[in-house]
Design a protein around this motif. Structure first.
Motif, short mmCIF file in Angstrom:
data_model
loop_
_atom_site.label_atom_id
_atom_site.label_comp_id
_atom_site.label_asym_id
_atom_site.label_seq_id
_atom_site.Cartn_x
_atom_site.Cartn_y
_atom_site.Cartn_z
N GLY A 409 3.07 -9.99 -2.88
CA GLY A 409 3.13 -9.58 -4.21
C GLY A 409 3.49 -8.00 -4.64
O GLY A 409 2.85 -7.59 -5.57
N ASN A 410 4.07 -7.37 -3.68
CA ASN A 410 4.51 -5.98 -4.04
C ASN A 410 5.62 -5.88 -4.77
O ASN A 410 6.39 -6.83 -4.91
N PRO A 411 5.88 -4.54 -5.37
CA PRO A 411 7.01 -4.31 -6.28
C PRO A 411 8.43 -4.65 -5.43
O PRO A 411 8.16 -4.23 -4.08
N TRP A 412 9.52 -5.20 -6.08
CA TRP A 412 10.60 -5.34 -5.16
C TRP A 412 11.65 -5.52 -6.40
O TRP A 412 11.57 -5.40 -7.53
N THR A 413 13.01 -5.27 -5.84
CA THR A 413 14.08 -5.31 -6.82
C THR A 413 14.90 -6.56 -6.72
O THR A 413 14.92 -7.15 -5.75
N LYS A 414 15.77 -6.76 -7.64
CA LYS A 414 16.49 -7.86 -7.65
C LYS A 414 17.69 -8.06 -6.47
O LYS A 414 17.87 -8.92 -5.94
N LYS A 415 18.43 -6.54 -6.24
CA LYS A 415 19.10 -6.66 -5.04
C LYS A 415 18.61 -6.76 -3.84
O LYS A 415 19.10 -7.41 -3.05
N HIS A 416 17.34 -6.11 -3.74
CA HIS A 416 16.60 -6.51 -2.35
C HIS A 416 16.47 -7.94 -2.09
O HIS A 416 16.30 -8.49 -1.27
N CYS A 417 15.84 -8.52 -3.31
CA CYS A 417 15.36 -10.01 -3.27
C CYS A 417 16.73 -10.86 -2.76
O CYS A 417 16.74 -11.83 -2.12
N THR A 418 17.79 -10.62 -3.61
CA THR A 418 18.98 -11.52 -3.35
C THR A 418 19.63 -11.18 -1.75
O THR A 418 20.12 -12.09 -1.19
N ASP A 419 19.57 -9.84 -1.15
CA ASP A 419 19.81 -9.90 -0.08
C ASP A 419 19.19 -10.36 1.11
O ASP A 419 19.52 -10.76 1.94
N ALA A 420 17.67 -10.52 0.57
CA ALA A 420 16.84 -11.13 1.53
C ALA A 420 16.96 -12.78 1.61
O ALA A 420 16.20 -13.33 2.19
N LYS A 421 17.62 -13.33 0.60
CA LYS A 421 17.85 -14.76 0.43
C LYS A 421 18.67 -15.41 1.39
O LYS A 421 19.64 -15.86 1.05
N TRP A 422 18.24 -15.42 2.71
CA TRP A 422 19.10 -15.85 4.06
C TRP A 422 19.57 -17.25 3.95
O TRP A 422 20.53 -17.45 4.53
N LEU A 423 18.62 -18.08 3.33
CA LEU A 423 18.96 -19.65 3.36
C LEU A 423 19.11 -19.77 1.65
O LEU A 423 17.93 -19.55 0.87
#
Length: 614
Positions: A409-423
């Motif tokens: 539950g730490n701060p994150w950005t949309k770009k990092h989140c999208t890049d981390a969606k490996w599946l």
């Protein structure tokens, strides 16, 4: 449980348990149904309680009169036999077990009737209180090991002829409607304390309409009357019973959930569980993909290698004559067997399942991965093995750090989140995150009162003056602290709190008053136009004494400065590069005390009371 009387008779005080749904007790309490008949609730309760006690009493005839016996039936020992009509009276509330042609509160279907507690002490009730005892002819089935065919249960032949504690399994049929006392796994809402629903079913399933008596007390029975108790099972009996209970409990959880998953998706980590979303943050249960996938790969490698070794052995190869092969085969075989025993049984379950159910098997697969790594690097030198281990550790740590904002539950950005969606099957929402980390700085939980480490001036009229070197005096206006009215408090109070509670508002203003006392300003006035002038004067005197006391304490801590000058002088000295206030010379401090002492007398008269309703 202590031994209890075996024979059940009219007048016995008994507790009745359901055979099928984990053996809840027939229960009632002094709370009524909110709808329907609005009579007293009858439920199934899983714990021992005084509200589980019922007394068997004589039935009523259609004319609402007791049976024409000249002798008191409660003073005559009359055993309960098959086909006998009885009533059950709740011992504590004195209401009778009752049913009528009215739909239950939850299972509102035509073949179900409501069961309630009806009547009061001194009132005989009506014919809807009458139930007929029917012994279960099959004598058991899936009913906890009671076996019989109408000739008795558990080796007790008498239990097939009359009602016996812990031996006879019976049904209760309603005299007028023909329905059977029934319970199932449906729970009542909060008004029923989420206890299990009890109804009268005209077409019941056999197991859900079976009951037995667990405890039995009757003063008419002689002290030497036969008593019974549960047979204590051995170790394997307890083990088997525990497995059955766990299986039935888990098999009953058949409802669906938004984030449930099936076992075939677990080894590949195809889906996690979304636990929490708030303030543009997530808490999403997701394993470390590197460790997870490497562990699954290690299990697959061993299974493939073991199958190959078996084929080679059939062709005459002597692979199992090598000690290294035998060693790693025994180690990996044990770990993979543990993984399989904790994983494959979930395929037999129809209940809702989640990713966390795979965790016990995951530990075995991680140990398998470590053992496979040890096998693959066994031919390397020590330096090479350390380097290989370091690469594995770096990959695991990097993956952990990469996904930790999502999991914790730490701060994150949309770009990092999208890049981390490996599946594509990972269903956490990246749209909930902000575009950059700077946006999280403005997301600060609101607090009722901002407490300052230094006192502040409460009224602009009493604001201190700053005299720069070689310049004119400048009055520095410090805004007064805000008194939290209901409208202001609505924006400042912390989440989850009822902002319209009067006591919450009063508590905040009292806290503010304590802070303002350091400055000599008046605390928020709680109103009261009818206060006596003498009381107001007395309060001012007490306040003046309190200010003087706190002034002395402050002088001992930070030097001889008055609170109204503390903020201004501290800022002025720090801006000029001078030493802090606490290090100023004693003589200079005395001069300022004299100067501010005159200002304080003006402040005390200039500040008007602050009304809490403003």
């Amino acid at each position: 449980m202590s031994d209890t009387y075996s024979d059940v008779a009219v007048g016995s005080i008994i507790s009745i348990r359901h055979v099928h749904t984990q053996g809840g007790y027939l229960h009632s309490h002094a709370h009524n149904y909110p709808g329907g008949s609005k009579q007293q609730q009858i439920t199934l309760y899983p714990h021992i309680d005084a509200n589980n006690n019922w007394q068997i009493v004589q039935p009523l005839d259609p004319n609402k009169k007791p049976s024409n016996d000249t002798e008191d039936p409660l003073k005559k020992l009359t055993y309960v036999t098959p086909g006998m009509m009885i009533r059950l009276q709740h011992v504590i509330t004195k209401k009778h077990l009752h049913s009528h042609d009215m739909r239950p509160p939850v299972s509102e279907v035509e073949f179900q009737n409501e069961v309630s507690g009806y009547g009061f002490e001194g009132f005989d009730g009506d014919s809807n209180d009458n139930f007929i005892v029917e012994l279960d002819e099959e004598g058991g089935g899936d009913d906890g090991g009671r076996k019989g065919n109408g000739k008795g249960w558990g080796g007790d032949r008498e239990s097939g002829k009359r009602l016996r504690t812990l031996r006879s399994v019976f049904k209760l049929r309603h005299q007028l409607t023909g329905c059977y006392l029934f319970s199932h796994k449906v729970k009542l809402p909060e008004w029923g304390y989420e206890q299990q629903e009890v109804t009268c079913n005209k077409n019941p399933t056999r197991l859900n309409s079976l009951w037995f008596i667990e405890t039995n007390e009757n003063d008419l029975l002689p002290p030497d009357a036969p008593k019974v108790n549960y047979q204590l099972p051995g170790f394997f009996g307890k083990f088997w019973e525990l497995q059955k209970v766990m299986w039935r409990t888990n098999a009953g959880l058949t409802s669906r959930h938004a984030y449930d998953s099936r076992p075939h998706s677990w080894p590949m980590l195809r889906r996690g569980i979304n636990f929490w979303v708030k303030d543009h943050r997530h808490i999403y249960l997701l394993g470390n993909p590197f460790t997870w996938w490497m562990s699954t790969l290690a299990v697959a490698l061993y299974v493939g290698a073991r199958a190959l070794l078996i084929l080679r052995e059939k062709r005459g190869y002597k692979d199992f004559h090598h000690s290294a092969v035998v060693k790693y085969d025994a180690l990996l075989g044990f770990l993979v067997m543990g993984w399989a025993l904790h994983y494959f049984p979930f395929f037999l379950m129809g209940r809702q399942l989640f990713l966390h159910h795979y965790f016990p098997a995951l530990w075995f697969s991680i140990l398998t991965f470590a053992s496979v790594f040890d096998l693959l690097t066994s031919t390397m030198g020590p330096k090479r093995r350390i380097q290989a281990a370091a690469i594995v550790m770096v990959c695991a740590i990097w993956t952990y750090a990469h996904f930790s904002p999502l999991v914790y539950g730490n701060p994150w950005t949309k770009k990092h989140c999208t890049d981390a969606k490996w599946l594509k099957t990972w269903d956490f929402s990246c749209n909930d995150y902000l575009e950059d980390y700077s946006g999280y700085k403005s997301i600060v939980p609101a607090h009722p009162v901002a407490q300052s480490s230094h006192p502040v001036v409460a009224n602009p009229d009493s604001s201190p003056t700053v005299t720069p070197k070689g310049g004119k005096p400048v009055t520095k206006v410090v805004p007064p602290p805000e008194v939290l009215t209901k409208e202001v408090q609505k924006e400042k109070v912390e989440p989850g709190r009822n902002v319209f509670e009067e006591h919450a508002l009063d508590a905040l203003n009292e806290s503010l008053a304590a802070n303002l006392a350091l400055t000599g300003a008046n605390a928020p006035n709680n109103g009261g136009d009818g206060k006596d002038a003498k009381q107001e004067e007395k309060k001012k005197e007490e306040k003046q004494k309190q200010m003087e006391k706190e002034e002395k304490e402050l002088e001992e801590k930070v030097g001889p400065l008055m609170p109204s000058e503390l903020v201004r002088v501290e800022a002025e000295r720090m801006a000029d590069g001078k030493r802090p206030i606490a290090q100023q010379e004693e003589q200079e401090g005395k001069e300022k005390v004299e100067k501010v002492g005159s200002e304080k007398s003006v402040d005390a008269t200039a500040v008007e009371p602050v009304d809490k309703a403003q």
